[in-house]
Design a protein around this motif. Structure first.
Motif, PDB file in Angstrom:
ATOM      1  N   ASP A   3       0.827  -1.202   0.000  1.00 36.32           N
ATOM      2  CA  ASP A   3       0.000   0.000   0.000  1.00 36.32           C
ATOM      3  C   ASP A   3       0.865   1.259   0.000  1.00 36.32           C
ATOM      4  N   SER A   4       1.989   1.218   0.732  1.00 41.23           N
ATOM      5  CA  SER A   4       2.858   2.391   0.810  1.00 41.23           C
ATOM      6  C   SER A   4       3.944   2.382  -0.257  1.00 41.23           C
ATOM      7  N   PHE A   5       4.598   1.250  -0.423  1.00 45.14           N
ATOM      8  CA  PHE A   5       5.803   1.204  -1.251  1.00 45.14           C
ATOM      9  C   PHE A   5       5.586   0.569  -2.625  1.00 45.14           C
ATOM     10  N   GLY A   6       4.478  -0.127  -2.800  1.00 41.67           N
ATOM     11  CA  GLY A   6       4.247  -0.811  -4.061  1.00 41.67           C
ATOM     12  C   GLY A   6       4.721  -2.246  -4.007  1.00 41.67           C
ATOM     13  N   THR A   7       4.115  -3.075  -4.844  1.00 33.96           N
ATOM     14  CA  THR A   7       4.413  -4.508  -4.842  1.00 33.96           C
ATOM     15  C   THR A   7       5.864  -4.782  -5.218  1.00 33.96           C
ATOM     16  N   LYS A   8       6.423  -4.046  -6.189  1.00 32.60           N
ATOM     17  CA  LYS A   8       7.803  -4.295  -6.616  1.00 32.60           C
ATOM     18  C   LYS A   8       8.785  -4.027  -5.480  1.00 32.60           C
ATOM     19  N   ALA A   9       8.521  -3.009  -4.689  1.00 29.71           N
ATOM     20  CA  ALA A   9       9.410  -2.705  -3.572  1.00 29.71           C
ATOM     21  C   ALA A   9       9.377  -3.825  -2.532  1.00 29.71           C
ATOM     22  N   VAL A  10       8.190  -4.358  -2.268  1.00 32.83           N
ATOM     23  CA  VAL A  10       8.078  -5.457  -1.315  1.00 32.83           C
ATOM     24  C   VAL A  10       8.874  -6.662  -1.805  1.00 32.83           C
ATOM     25  N   GLU A  11       8.740  -6.973  -3.083  1.00 38.95           N
ATOM     26  CA  GLU A  11       9.473  -8.110  -3.638  1.00 38.95           C
ATOM     27  C   GLU A  11      10.976  -7.860  -3.621  1.00 38.95           C
ATOM     28  N   ALA A  12      11.386  -6.622  -3.881  1.00 38.57           N
ATOM     29  CA  ALA A  12      12.812  -6.292  -3.851  1.00 38.57           C
ATOM     30  C   ALA A  12      13.376  -6.457  -2.451  1.00 38.57           C
ATOM     31  N   ALA A  13      12.642  -6.011  -1.444  1.00 43.99           N
ATOM     32  CA  ALA A  13      13.097  -6.153  -0.067  1.00 43.99           C
ATOM     33  C   ALA A  13      13.169  -7.619   0.332  1.00 43.99           C
ATOM     34  N   ALA A  14      12.176  -8.403  -0.066  1.00 45.66           N
ATOM     35  CA  ALA A  14      12.189  -9.830   0.261  1.00 45.66           C
ATOM     36  C   ALA A  14      13.378 -10.528  -0.397  1.00 45.66           C
ATOM     37  N   ALA A  15      13.636 -10.200  -1.661  1.00 47.44           N
ATOM     38  CA  ALA A  15      14.772 -10.809  -2.358  1.00 47.44           C
ATOM     39  C   ALA A  15      16.093 -10.420  -1.703  1.00 47.44           C
ATOM     40  N   HIS A  16      16.207  -9.187  -1.238  1.00 49.19           N
ATOM     41  CA  HIS A  16      17.429  -8.709  -0.589  1.00 49.19           C
ATOM     42  C   HIS A  16      17.707  -9.501   0.690  1.00 49.19           C
ATOM     43  N   VAL A  17      16.657  -9.729   1.486  1.00 49.18           N
ATOM     44  CA  VAL A  17      16.828 -10.491   2.715  1.00 49.18           C
ATOM     45  C   VAL A  17      17.210 -11.931   2.395  1.00 49.18           C
ATOM     46  N   ARG A  18      16.552 -12.535   1.414  1.00 50.67           N
ATOM     47  CA  ARG A  18      16.876 -13.922   1.053  1.00 50.67           C
ATOM     48  C   ARG A  18      18.323 -14.041   0.576  1.00 50.67           C
ATOM     49  N   GLN A  19      18.794 -13.042  -0.131  1.00 53.42           N
ATOM     50  CA  GLN A  19      20.168 -13.078  -0.647  1.00 53.42           C
ATOM     51  C   GLN A  19      21.191 -13.015   0.481  1.00 53.42           C
ATOM     52  N   HIS A  20      20.955 -12.155   1.457  1.00 59.77           N
ATOM     53  CA  HIS A  20      21.961 -11.929   2.492  1.00 59.77           C
ATOM     54  C   HIS A  20      21.751 -12.800   3.736  1.00 59.77           C
ATOM     55  N   ALA A  21      20.612 -13.408   3.864  1.00 57.65           N
ATOM     56  CA  ALA A  21      20.362 -14.302   4.998  1.00 57.65           C
ATOM     57  C   ALA A  21      19.717 -15.583   4.478  1.00 57.65           C
ATOM     58  N   PRO A  22      20.461 -16.347   3.650  1.00 57.62           N
ATOM     59  CA  PRO A  22      19.854 -17.507   2.971  1.00 57.62           C
ATOM     60  C   PRO A  22      19.440 -18.621   3.929  1.00 57.62           C
ATOM     61  N   HIS A  23      20.040 -18.679   5.111  1.00 60.24           N
ATOM     62  CA  HIS A  23      19.726 -19.772   6.035  1.00 60.24           C
ATOM     63  C   HIS A  23      18.618 -19.410   7.023  1.00 60.24           C
ATOM     64  N   LEU A  24      18.131 -18.175   6.943  1.00 58.31           N
ATOM     65  CA  LEU A  24      17.065 -17.766   7.845  1.00 58.31           C
ATOM     66  C   LEU A  24      15.777 -18.511   7.513  1.00 58.31           C
ATOM     67  N   ARG A  25      15.128 -19.039   8.547  1.00 58.89           N
ATOM     68  CA  ARG A  25      13.854 -19.727   8.326  1.00 58.89           C
ATOM     69  C   ARG A  25      12.735 -18.706   8.238  1.00 58.89           C
ATOM     70  N   TRP A  26      12.073 -18.654   7.095  1.00 55.30           N
ATOM     71  CA  TRP A  26      10.941 -17.754   6.911  1.00 55.30           C
ATOM     72  C   TRP A  26       9.677 -18.424   7.446  1.00 55.30           C
ATOM     73  N   LEU A  27       8.870 -17.644   8.104  1.00 56.53           N
ATOM     74  CA  LEU A  27       7.611 -18.168   8.598  1.00 56.53           C
ATOM     75  C   LEU A  27       6.590 -18.177   7.478  1.00 56.53           C
ATOM     76  N   THR A  28       5.826 -19.248   7.417  1.00 55.50           N
ATOM     77  CA  THR A  28       4.767 -19.340   6.404  1.00 55.50           C
ATOM     78  C   THR A  28       3.464 -19.712   7.102  1.00 55.50           C
ATOM     79  N   PRO A  29       2.354 -19.089   6.713  1.00 58.66           N
ATOM     80  CA  PRO A  29       1.070 -19.386   7.380  1.00 58.66           C
ATOM     81  C   PRO A  29       0.483 -20.696   6.907  1.00 58.66           C
ATOM     82  N   ARG A  30      -0.418 -21.230   7.716  1.00 58.58           N
ATOM     83  CA  ARG A  30      -1.166 -22.414   7.309  1.00 58.58           C
ATOM     84  C   ARG A  30      -2.097 -22.057   6.151  1.00 58.58           C
ATOM     85  N   PRO A  31      -2.449 -23.013   5.311  1.00 61.28           N
ATOM     86  CA  PRO A  31      -3.360 -22.722   4.207  1.00 61.28           C
ATOM     87  C   PRO A  31      -4.661 -22.127   4.704  1.00 61.28           C
TER      88      PRO A  31
END
Length: 528
Positions: A484-512
């Motif tokens: 809503d604030s930054f746009g979908t591309k910014a959210v994806e860019a931030a997520a990719a940045h974290v995955r790149q620099h913290a590849p072993h971090l366990r991401w939380l995922t919700p139940r279906p």
């Protein structure tokens, strides 16, 4: 079955059943029992928040319907399963709890997660918990304030592992007031008492003031060493003084309350919470601090000490005898499980009666530098002379160098401070500039939890974004990168940045969502 008198209370018999300590006080025909475990919120992490409560719900969900007064309860440092009724029925309840823990089933996990959501357990704690978060950050007792990602992010394997580690025979005590049924079995899973992870207090060299998203005003102090009734009595006197001025004289407040938290031997935190009329939080905070300063400087009057002692005596005289007995029994159980000092009600009253005004003054002065005054974030309160500003998290003033993500052009031109926000993606971590101009930087070595919130949907149920990215630092910094604030591309860019620099971090995922009975619920992250 071997019986002996309790060392702390000769009216309490101590015995063992199936290796479980039992504290028994004979009493009325109807029996009350509580199976107490030395595990609570402080033994979780931000990413596993609500695990203890979910285990309690899963166990209670296995029990048959009953007319007993029964329930389960999870606190900062313990979990209780308790029931009152006919002795044989209460025994059946306790044995059912043991069976539910021994054969932990996840058949109802999706349903019980939904129940926790309906109970709003992923929301923040109360005012005392908000102050514990100031003192401990996202560890130990401090975890009682932030709600975590939400129970829908808990993994089945983590829930089972938690139950097998903490809900074991070595970490349990049964208390009983009334008839102890013959033949009672306590067939709990075997296992030793686990060690609690250390949760050191954040250093605070001088008296401070802070802001929080908790409504109300309060003061916290921290003390080390054996329990001193004079310090608790000082807070009782302080509560009376604040009510006299803020409520009786000026009509700015209604009530006060004192809470003591002690999860480690010889280490406790006291919180005085005060409600405040909307817009008057700063005035109430000023009254609270002035009364505390006066108490530390001059001590209480003898009549104030006498009033506090009489108030406790009246409270105990007017209490139900069964409730008092269970209070002392549970206190003794927690003392054993948590290795803290037991304090039966009668002993507390006796200790109160021996306190002098000079002892109250000295006890207050001894914790002066630990005093923390808290006001709501929306208050215009800007501090008082002699108080340093305390920051809840790893606050800083400068953004690091890196790729800057700005709000959308529309967000920047709309009224309000939202357009001032920035997110910086650097080699050392990720940072957020909030609406107030404060910087919250989380280095890769400080990263605690990252997850994507449930996607937003429009009125027709159509997904409109991929869900905000939530970043949680061990330094208690939390922020969202939202579409809503930054746009979908910014959210994806931030997520990719974290995955790149913290590849072993366990991401939380919700139940279906289909299991959760909803398609559009978005967990709300508490403000830090």
């Amino acid at each position: 079955m071997r019986r002996s008198a309790s060392a702390h209370d000769p009216g309490v018999q101590r015995l063992e059943i199936d290796g479980i300590p039992v504290l028994h006080r004979p009493g009325p025909r109807r029996t009350t029992m509580a199976l107490v475990f030395g595990v609570g919120v402080r033994d979780e992490t931000f990413s596993t928040r609500e695990t203890t409560h979910l285990v309690e719900h899963l166990v209670m969900g296995t029990l048959p319907k009953s007319s007993l007064r029964s329930n389960g309860m999870t606190t900062v440092d313990s979990t209780h399963f308790h029931a009152t009724g006919r002795p044989e029925a209460v025994a059946s309840f306790i044995e059912g709890v043991c069976a539910g823990l021994r054969a932990m089933s996840l058949d109802r996990v999706h349903t019980e997660v939904g129940v926790l959501q309906a109970e709003d357990c992923s929301g923040v704690g109360g005012f005392p918990e908000s102050m514990l978060a100031q003192r401990y950050g996202l560890a130990g007792p401090g975890l009682a304030w932030p709600g975590g990602a939400g129970p829908e992010y808990l993994r089945d394997e983590d829930v089972l592992a938690f139950a097998r580690r903490w809900f074991v025979a070595g970490n349990a005590v049964l208390v009983c007031h009334g008839e102890l049924p013959a033949g009672l079995r306590l067939d709990l899973p075997p296992g030793p008492r686990p060690e609690h992870a250390p949760a050191p207090r954040r250093p605070q060299p001088v008296a401070c003031w802070a802001k929080s998203w908790a409504p109300g005003v309060g003061l916290m102090v921290s003390a080390d060493g054996p329990w001193d009734p004079a310090l608790r009595l000082a807070f009782d006197v302080l509560a009376e003084r604040v009510q006299d001025v803020a409520r009786t004289q000026r009509g700015l407040s209604y009530s006060t309350g004192v809470v003591t938290t002690e999860t480690v031997r010889d280490q406790r935190d006291l919180v005085l919470g005060v409600d405040a009329r909307e817009g008057q939080e700063g005035a109430v905070a000023t009254i609270l601090w002035e009364q505390w300063r006066s108490l530390c400087a001059d001590g209480p009057r003898p009549d104030e000490v006498a009033h506090a002692v009489d108030a406790l005596r009246e409270e105990l005289d007017g209490a139900d005898e069964d409730d008092l007995a269970m209070t002392d029994l549970v206190d003794a159980a927690l003392a054993e499980l948590l290795d803290v000092e037991p304090r039966p009600c009668d002993a507390v009253l006796e200790a109160y009666a021996a306190v002098t005004p000079e002892r109250v003054r000295d006890a207050a002065r001894a914790v002066w530098s630990s005093a923390l005054l808290q006001v709501p974030e929306w208050s215009e309160f800007a501090g008082l002379p002699g108080l340093d500003r305390w920051r809840t998290c790893g606050w800083s003033q400068e953004l690091p160098a890196g790729r800057v993500l700005k709000p959308s052009a529309l967000a920047r031109v709309l009224p309000g401070p939202g357009g001032k926000r920035r997110v910086v993606l650097s080699d050392g971590g990720i940072a957020h500039l909030d609406e107030d101009g404060d910087v919250h930087a989380v280095g890769w070595d400080q990263l605690n939890t990252v997850f994507r919130q449930a996607p937003s949907v429009d009125g027709a149920g159509k997904q409109v974004d991929g869900g905000a990215l939530v970043v949680v630092g061990g330094n208690a910094c939390m922020f969202r990168v939202d579409a809503d604030s930054f746009g979908t591309k910014a959210v994806e860019a931030a997520a990719a940045h974290v995955r790149q620099h913290a590849p072993h971090l366990r991401w939380l995922t919700p139940r279906p969502a289909r299991w959760m009975g909803h398609t559009d619920q978005v967990p709300v992250l508490p403000r830090p």
